[in-house]
Design an enzyme around this catalytic site. Structure first.
Site, PDB file in Angstrom:
ATOM      1  N   THR A  11       0.826  -1.220   0.000  1.00 52.08           N
ATOM      2  CA  THR A  11       0.000   0.000   0.000  1.00 52.08           C
ATOM      3  C   THR A  11       0.854   1.262   0.000  1.00 52.08           C
ATOM      4  O   THR A  11       0.317   2.368  -0.060  1.00 52.08           O
ATOM      5  CB  THR A  11      -0.899   0.020   1.259  1.00 52.08           C
ATOM      6  N   VAL A  14       6.422   2.957  -2.637  1.00 50.17           N
ATOM      7  CA  VAL A  14       7.257   2.038  -3.429  1.00 50.17           C
ATOM      8  C   VAL A  14       6.465   0.775  -3.787  1.00 50.17           C
ATOM      9  O   VAL A  14       6.518   0.298  -4.922  1.00 50.17           O
ATOM     10  CB  VAL A  14       8.551   1.667  -2.668  1.00 50.17           C
ATOM     11  N   SER A  40      -3.888  -1.543   7.142  1.00 47.25           N
ATOM     12  CA  SER A  40      -4.578  -1.630   5.834  1.00 47.25           C
ATOM     13  C   SER A  40      -5.005  -3.049   5.477  1.00 47.25           C
ATOM     14  O   SER A  40      -5.504  -3.269   4.371  1.00 47.25           O
ATOM     15  CB  SER A  40      -3.730  -1.008   4.724  1.00 47.25           C
ATOM     16  N   CYS A 129      18.150   4.840  -3.022  1.00 49.78           N
ATOM     17  CA  CYS A 129      17.789   5.459  -4.314  1.00 49.78           C
ATOM     18  C   CYS A 129      18.874   6.393  -4.857  1.00 49.78           C
ATOM     19  O   CYS A 129      19.185   6.370  -6.060  1.00 49.78           O
ATOM     20  CB  CYS A 129      16.479   6.226  -4.159  1.00 49.78           C
ATOM     21  N   SER A 159       8.901  12.266  -2.207  1.00 50.22           N
ATOM     22  CA  SER A 159       8.374  10.891  -2.301  1.00 50.22           C
ATOM     23  C   SER A 159       9.392   9.875  -1.789  1.00 50.22           C
ATOM     24  O   SER A 159       9.024   8.755  -1.444  1.00 50.22           O
ATOM     25  CB  SER A 159       7.978  10.545  -3.741  1.00 50.22           C
ATOM     26  N   GLY A 160      10.658  10.275  -1.707  1.00 49.89           N
ATOM     27  CA  GLY A 160      11.693   9.396  -1.163  1.00 49.89           C
ATOM     28  C   GLY A 160      11.484   9.102   0.311  1.00 49.89           C
ATOM     29  O   GLY A 160      12.085   8.180   0.869  1.00 49.89           O
ATOM     30  N   ARG A 238      17.062  17.551   0.949  1.00 52.62           N
ATOM     31  CA  ARG A 238      15.674  17.329   0.517  1.00 52.62           C
ATOM     32  C   ARG A 238      15.153  18.623  -0.091  1.00 52.62           C
ATOM     33  O   ARG A 238      15.362  19.706   0.484  1.00 52.62           O
ATOM     34  CB  ARG A 238      14.813  16.955   1.726  1.00 52.62           C
ATOM     35  N   HIS A 245      14.700  12.378  -7.985  1.00 55.84           N
ATOM     36  CA  HIS A 245      15.904  12.912  -7.338  1.00 55.84           C
ATOM     37  C   HIS A 245      16.869  13.463  -8.389  1.00 55.84           C
ATOM     38  O   HIS A 245      17.049  12.859  -9.457  1.00 55.84           O
ATOM     39  CB  HIS A 245      16.655  11.797  -6.590  1.00 55.84           C
TER      40      HIS A 245
END
Ligand SMILES: NC(=O)c1ccc[n+]([C@@H]2O[C@H](COP(=O)([O-])OP(=O)(O)OC[C@H]3O[C@@H](n4cnc5c(N)ncnc54)[C@H](OP(=O)(O)O)[C@@H]3O)[C@@H](O)[C@H]2O)c1
Length: 338
Positions: A11, A14, A40, A129, A159-160, A238, A245
């Site tokens: 969920t 990633v 979840s 990443c 989002s990282g 960030r 990225h």
């Protein structure tokens, strides 16, 4: 013949990309097992047009699973990774839990695919990443001219840090647009219209003053390249970008390397796209262009003004895809090809 594949953290940011990547690459899935936390469990996720029930992660959930893709954080990976491996699955984990374990290969398929086979724990670690996209860009140059030192500054998307971090950026941006104060929920401060170093302090010996993200880039580069003598000097930041990225990379090699030679090597390398437009405002790889793409974008290849052995590069990649889900599925593709 297909495989029973589990996605742990199905969920999450990633996990959802893992499911989409399995679909997109027509990975031979006979049965998909979607696992997450008890929060979840009972919800559903669509895979290949079918609703799949999300179940809570437990050792029993791995019965019959052959490939287990983990993206549920380090503590879940530490606890459940060995259980999944004991049930017979090959585990490919996105967290930092197993990256430093000498018995777990750390793999970027464009760089060290040979490492996949040697996995005594049945667990393969997916690198961070930022490390993945940097090494996809540097590997072709390293093969030709032997890397000696990398100075990298990252510009990492929200989002990282997971789905909730993107929501935090959006809420902060909306609050500022209304002229209101921001109330960070995930970040340790204002990220909208601002930059932050938001990672924990590094616990690496000698890594005082560095963040965990920065020393991960050092250790992981050494392990993946199989060469602890490569210098890595990282600064991770960030930025208020949703996804993708970016990295400013200075790399010095054992011999002089021209911009023309580097571009030729990059043009023919797997997993990347060389953007060799001449410099003009806005004519360079950008996170909005990399987002949703499998390839790492490399541009702004420039000579160093001082050192003929060094080059400057600008490297941009989708942290959820090549930085996580895609790299994991590419590893799985190699595992099933065995
Ligand atoms: N985002 C990136 O660019 C990126 C890149 C490389 C690696 N990673 C790594 O990938 C992992 C996941 O990151 P993410 O960005 O997808 O985070 P995320 O959006 O916050 O998703 C976390 C996922 O883990 C599940 N989870 C949380 N606690 C759990 C538990 N106790 N048992 C089972 N499942 C649990 C969540 O399920 P619920 O929905 O039930 O809470 C959710 O599915 C992290 O280790 C991260 O470091 C992320």
């Amino acid at each position: 013949m297909g495989f029973t594949v589990a996605v742990v953290g199905a969920t999450g940011a990633v996990g959802r990309e893992m499911l989409r990547t399995l679909e997109k690459r027509s990975f031979p899935v006979d049965e998909i097992v979607c696992l997450a936390s008890t929060r979840s469990a009972g919800s559903t996720i669509t895979f290949r047009g079918q609703e799949v029930l999300v179940r809570a992660t437990s050792p029993e959930a791995f019965k019959g699973v052959q490939i287990a893709l983990f993206s549920a954080g380090a503590s879940v990976a530490r606890e459940m990774g060995p259980a999944a491996a004991a049930a017979g699955a090959v585990v490919i984990d996105n967290s930092s839990a197993w990256r430093q374990d000498a018995q777990c290969p750390l793999v970027v398929p464009e760089v060290n695919p040979h490492a996949i086979k040697d996995r005594p724990r049945g667990i393969i670690a997916n690198p961070n990443c930022s490390t993945i996209q940097m090494l996809v860009a540097l590997e072709p140059l390293h093969k030709a001219a032997q890397l000696r030192h990398i100075i990298v500054s990252t510009y990492q998307a929200t989002s990282g840090k997971g789905h909730a971090a993107v929501e935090d950026l959006k809420a902060q941006t909306a609050a500022l647009a209304r002229g209101e104060a921001v109330h960070p929920t995930v970040f340790p401060g204002q990220i909208a219209q601002n930059l932050l170093c938001d990672w924990k302090p590094s616990a690496m010996e000698g890594g005082e003053g560095y963040s965990e993200e920065e020393t991960k880039m050092v250790f992981e580069t050494h392990k993946i390249m199989g060469d602890p003598t490569i210098g890595v000097s990282p600064t991770c930041v960030r930025v208020p970008v949703v996804n993708g990225h970016s990295e400013s990379v200075w790399a010095r090699f054992a011999r002089p390397i021209s911009v023309e030679e580097a571009k030729e090597l990059l043009r023919n390398a797997p997993g990347l796209i060389l953007d060799d437009r001449p410099y003009a405002p806005g004519a360079h790889p950008q996170p909005v262009q990399a987002s949703g793409r499998d390839e790492v974008l490399v541009g702004r290849v420039r000579r160093d003004f001082v050192d003929p052995n060094a080059l400057n590069l600008w490297v941009v990649g989708d942290n959820l895809l090549k930085g996580a889900a895609l790299n994991a599925v590419q590893i799985a593709e190699r595992v099933i090809a065995e």
